[in-house]
Design a protein around this motif. Structure first.
Motif, PDB file in Angstrom:
ATOM      1  N   GLN A   1      21.423  -2.098  -7.033  1.00 46.40           N
ATOM      2  CA  GLN A   1      20.695  -1.277  -8.017  1.00 46.40           C
ATOM      3  C   GLN A   1      20.251   0.041  -7.388  1.00 46.40           C
ATOM      4  OE1 GLN A   1      19.981  -4.781  -7.562  1.00 46.40           O
ATOM      5  NE2 GLN A   1      18.448  -5.248  -9.109  1.00 46.40           N
ATOM      6  N   ALA A   2      19.838  -0.025  -6.129  1.00 44.11           N
ATOM      7  CA  ALA A   2      19.400   1.190  -5.442  1.00 44.11           C
ATOM      8  C   ALA A   2      20.562   2.180  -5.318  1.00 44.11           C
ATOM      9  CB  ALA A   2      18.850   0.837  -4.063  1.00 44.11           C
ATOM     10  N   TYR A   3      21.730   1.663  -5.005  1.00 44.97           N
ATOM     11  CA  TYR A   3      22.898   2.538  -4.831  1.00 44.97           C
ATOM     12  C   TYR A   3      23.271   3.200  -6.166  1.00 44.97           C
ATOM     13  CZ  TYR A   3      27.456   4.099  -3.158  1.00 44.97           C
ATOM     14  OH  TYR A   3      28.539   4.864  -2.802  1.00 44.97           O
ATOM     15  N   GLU A   4      23.219   2.416  -7.231  1.00 41.21           N
ATOM     16  CA  GLU A   4      23.524   2.995  -8.548  1.00 41.21           C
ATOM     17  C   GLU A   4      22.509   4.077  -8.905  1.00 41.21           C
ATOM     18  OE1 GLU A   4      23.825  -0.395 -11.145  1.00 41.21           O
ATOM     19  OE2 GLU A   4      25.616  -1.080 -10.068  1.00 41.21           O
ATOM     20  N   TYR A   5      21.243   3.817  -8.580  1.00 39.70           N
ATOM     21  CA  TYR A   5      20.209   4.823  -8.840  1.00 39.70           C
ATOM     22  C   TYR A   5      20.498   6.084  -8.034  1.00 39.70           C
ATOM     23  CZ  TYR A   5      15.591   6.815  -9.547  1.00 39.70           C
ATOM     24  OH  TYR A   5      14.550   7.653  -9.887  1.00 39.70           O
ATOM     25  N   TRP A   6      20.861   5.891  -6.784  1.00 41.98           N
ATOM     26  CA  TRP A   6      21.144   7.025  -5.887  1.00 41.98           C
ATOM     27  C   TRP A   6      22.329   7.856  -6.419  1.00 41.98           C
ATOM     28  CZ3 TRP A   6      25.500   7.693  -2.559  1.00 41.98           C
ATOM     29  CH2 TRP A   6      25.357   8.699  -1.597  1.00 41.98           C
ATOM     30  N   LEU A   7      23.344   7.157  -6.918  1.00 44.35           N
ATOM     31  CA  LEU A   7      24.508   7.879  -7.463  1.00 44.35           C
ATOM     32  C   LEU A   7      24.109   8.772  -8.628  1.00 44.35           C
ATOM     33  CD1 LEU A   7      27.287   5.113  -7.444  1.00 44.35           C
ATOM     34  CD2 LEU A   7      27.181   7.157  -5.994  1.00 44.35           C
ATOM     35  N   GLY A   8      23.086   8.361  -9.357  1.00 39.76           N
ATOM     36  CA  GLY A   8      22.664   9.132 -10.524  1.00 39.76           C
ATOM     37  C   GLY A   8      21.671  10.241 -10.212  1.00 39.76           C
TER      38      GLY A   8
ATOM     39  N   VAL B   1       0.826  -1.216   0.000  1.00 36.32           N
ATOM     40  CA  VAL B   1       0.000   0.000   0.000  1.00 36.32           C
ATOM     41  C   VAL B   1       0.860   1.267   0.000  1.00 36.32           C
ATOM     42  CG1 VAL B   1      -1.737   1.276   1.320  1.00 36.32           C
ATOM     43  CG2 VAL B   1      -1.872  -1.223   1.169  1.00 36.32           C
ATOM     44  N   THR B   2       1.890   1.291   0.840  1.00 31.00           N
ATOM     45  CA  THR B   2       2.768   2.470   0.881  1.00 31.00           C
ATOM     46  C   THR B   2       3.581   2.579  -0.407  1.00 31.00           C
ATOM     47  OG1 THR B   2       2.916   2.529   3.283  1.00 31.00           O
ATOM     48  CG2 THR B   2       4.763   3.488   2.079  1.00 31.00           C
ATOM     49  N   THR B   3       4.120   1.463  -0.849  1.00 28.39           N
ATOM     50  CA  THR B   3       4.922   1.490  -2.073  1.00 28.39           C
ATOM     51  C   THR B   3       4.105   2.033  -3.241  1.00 28.39           C
ATOM     52  OG1 THR B   3       6.190  -0.399  -1.309  1.00 28.39           O
ATOM     53  CG2 THR B   3       6.275   0.064  -3.663  1.00 28.39           C
ATOM     54  N   ALA B   4       2.876   1.584  -3.363  1.00 29.49           N
ATOM     55  CA  ALA B   4       2.037   2.043  -4.477  1.00 29.49           C
ATOM     56  C   ALA B   4       1.874   3.555  -4.452  1.00 29.49           C
ATOM     57  CB  ALA B   4       0.674   1.357  -4.406  1.00 29.49           C
ATOM     58  N   LEU B   5       1.697   4.117  -3.250  1.00 28.37           N
ATOM     59  CA  LEU B   5       1.512   5.572  -3.156  1.00 28.37           C
ATOM     60  C   LEU B   5       2.803   6.315  -3.495  1.00 28.37           C
ATOM     61  CD1 LEU B   5      -0.646   7.691  -2.439  1.00 28.37           C
ATOM     62  CD2 LEU B   5       0.251   7.678  -0.105  1.00 28.37           C
ATOM     63  N   LEU B   6       3.921   5.816  -2.983  1.00 31.26           N
ATOM     64  CA  LEU B   6       5.201   6.477  -3.256  1.00 31.26           C
ATOM     65  C   LEU B   6       5.532   6.431  -4.750  1.00 31.26           C
ATOM     66  CD1 LEU B   6       7.563   5.478  -0.297  1.00 31.26           C
ATOM     67  CD2 LEU B   6       5.843   7.283  -0.428  1.00 31.26           C
ATOM     68  N   VAL B   7       5.306   5.279  -5.347  1.00 31.75           N
ATOM     69  CA  VAL B   7       5.587   5.132  -6.786  1.00 31.75           C
ATOM     70  C   VAL B   7       4.721   6.107  -7.588  1.00 31.75           C
ATOM     71  CG1 VAL B   7       5.324   3.549  -8.752  1.00 31.75           C
ATOM     72  CG2 VAL B   7       6.431   2.765  -6.641  1.00 31.75           C
ATOM     73  N   LYS B   8       3.471   6.235  -7.185  1.00 34.18           N
ATOM     74  CA  LYS B   8       2.560   7.154  -7.883  1.00 34.18           C
ATOM     75  C   LYS B   8       3.110   8.581  -7.873  1.00 34.18           C
ATOM     76  CE  LYS B   8      -2.184   8.829  -7.765  1.00 34.18           C
ATOM     77  NZ  LYS B   8      -3.461   8.796  -7.051  1.00 34.18           N
ATOM     78  N   TYR B   9       3.795   8.932  -6.794  1.00 31.16           N
ATOM     79  CA  TYR B   9       4.340  10.285  -6.678  1.00 31.16           C
ATOM     80  C   TYR B   9       5.818  10.355  -7.064  1.00 31.16           C
ATOM     81  CZ  TYR B   9      -0.028  12.001  -4.920  1.00 31.16           C
ATOM     82  OH  TYR B   9      -1.356  12.384  -4.840  1.00 31.16           O
ATOM     83  N   GLY B  10       6.271   9.377  -7.812  1.00 28.33           N
ATOM     84  CA  GLY B  10       7.581   9.480  -8.452  1.00 28.33           C
ATOM     85  C   GLY B  10       8.773   8.971  -7.672  1.00 28.33           C
ATOM     86  N   VAL B  11       8.529   8.328  -6.522  1.00 31.10           N
ATOM     87  CA  VAL B  11       9.654   7.783  -5.753  1.00 31.10           C
ATOM     88  C   VAL B  11      10.053   6.436  -6.356  1.00 31.10           C
ATOM     89  CG1 VAL B  11      10.422   6.982  -3.474  1.00 31.10           C
ATOM     90  CG2 VAL B  11       8.820   8.903  -3.666  1.00 31.10           C
ATOM     91  N   LYS B  12      11.338   6.228  -6.525  1.00 27.34           N
ATOM     92  CA  LYS B  12      11.827   4.932  -7.004  1.00 27.34           C
ATOM     93  C   LYS B  12      11.987   4.019  -5.799  1.00 27.34           C
ATOM     94  CE  LYS B  12      13.668   2.348 -10.300  1.00 27.34           C
ATOM     95  NZ  LYS B  12      12.857   1.840 -11.409  1.00 27.34           N
ATOM     96  N   VAL B  13      11.312   2.869  -5.821  1.00 31.09           N
ATOM     97  CA  VAL B  13      11.337   1.965  -4.669  1.00 31.09           C
ATOM     98  C   VAL B  13      12.073   0.672  -5.031  1.00 31.09           C
ATOM     99  CG1 VAL B  13       9.952   0.644  -3.027  1.00 31.09           C
ATOM    100  CG2 VAL B  13       9.173   2.908  -3.780  1.00 31.09           C
ATOM    101  N   PHE B  14      13.049   0.338  -4.210  1.00 33.22           N
ATOM    102  CA  PHE B  14      13.751  -0.942  -4.318  1.00 33.22           C
ATOM    103  C   PHE B  14      13.514  -1.707  -3.021  1.00 33.22           C
ATOM    104  CE2 PHE B  14      16.126   1.943  -7.031  1.00 33.22           C
ATOM    105  CZ  PHE B  14      16.409   1.180  -8.157  1.00 33.22           C
ATOM    106  N   SER B  15      13.749  -3.024  -3.070  1.00 30.64           N
ATOM    107  CA  SER B  15      13.712  -3.804  -1.834  1.00 30.64           C
ATOM    108  C   SER B  15      15.138  -3.972  -1.309  1.00 30.64           C
ATOM    109  CB  SER B  15      13.087  -5.184  -2.081  1.00 30.64           C
ATOM    110  OG  SER B  15      14.046  -6.044  -2.658  1.00 30.64           O
ATOM    111  N   GLU B  16      15.225  -4.561  -0.122  1.00 26.22           N
ATOM    112  CA  GLU B  16      16.548  -4.806   0.470  1.00 26.22           C
ATOM    113  C   GLU B  16      17.342  -5.829  -0.335  1.00 26.22           C
ATOM    114  OE1 GLU B  16      13.696  -5.881   1.523  1.00 26.22           O
ATOM    115  OE2 GLU B  16      13.819  -7.810   2.561  1.00 26.22           O
ATOM    116  N   LEU B  17      16.673  -6.518  -1.258  1.00 27.67           N
ATOM    117  CA  LEU B  17      17.346  -7.493  -2.108  1.00 27.67           C
ATOM    118  C   LEU B  17      17.967  -6.834  -3.338  1.00 27.67           C
ATOM    119  CD1 LEU B  17      14.448 -10.119  -1.971  1.00 27.67           C
ATOM    120  CD2 LEU B  17      16.472  -9.988  -0.496  1.00 27.67           C
TER     121      LEU B  17
END
Ligand code: SF4
Length: 174
Positions: free
Chosen positions: A166-173, A146-162
């Protein structure tokens, strides 16, 4: 790089899970963000008013997006009479608490201009790729919490702990 990262509280060692446990991840990437004071911890279910511990909840009738758009509900499993194998209490609907926590999470995201989140896999709030399918049988379905769906709708990129790399590479960019 000063972009803050939202992370599920349970992944940071806070005992906020439904069963009162945490699922701490120790990783150099998390350590680096910690050292630079870039981590914002949040647990949407606790923020939404649910207690610790609490019964496990699953989304019935869809995934997180369907909760927001199509009336799918977040429910708690009824008690079962083990002799008769029948439900002896009705489902408890906890959708409003899940939505309230997600909305508080979105407010935090806006406050800190967060563009990246690492959220706990499979959770009915925080899952991003799969969640439990609402049958309380351990089966997964494709979809987000439920939270992820809302964040994604507002443009947040969501990754899991797995997906920390990929999350770090996204953050670097960012
Ligand atoms: Fe809270 Fe999300 Fe962790 Fe569940 S997965 S305990 S909602 S932070």
């Amino acid at each position: 790089m000063t972009q803050k990262v939202l992370i599920s509280s349970c992944l940071l060692g806070e005992k906020v899970r439904y069963n009162g446990s945490h699922c701490l991840i120790t990783h150099p990437i998390i350590k680096e963000w910690h050292q630079h004071n870039l981590i914002i911890a949040f647990c949407p279910e606790v923020a939404g008013g649910l207690p610790i511990p609490r019964p496990a909840a699953e989304i019935s009738g869809g995934a997180g997006k369907d909760v927001w758009e199509r009336g799918a509900e977040v429910i708690i499993k009824p008690l079962v009479d083990t002799n008769a194998n029948d439900a002896i209490s009705p489902d408890v609907i906890v959708t409003q608490a899940f939505k309230a926590g997600a909305e508080q999470c979105l407010a935090l995201v806006h406050q800190h201009q967060i563009k990246l989140a690492i959220l706990k896999a499979k959770s009915p709030s925080c899952g991003s790729e799969t969640i439990y399918d609402g049958s309380f049988s351990g089966k997964l379905r494709v979809g987000e919490g439920v939270t992820t769906a809302l964040l994604v709708k507002y443009g947040v990129k969501v990754f899991s702990e797995l997906q920390l790399k990929q999350a770090y590479e996204y953050w670097l960019g960012l």
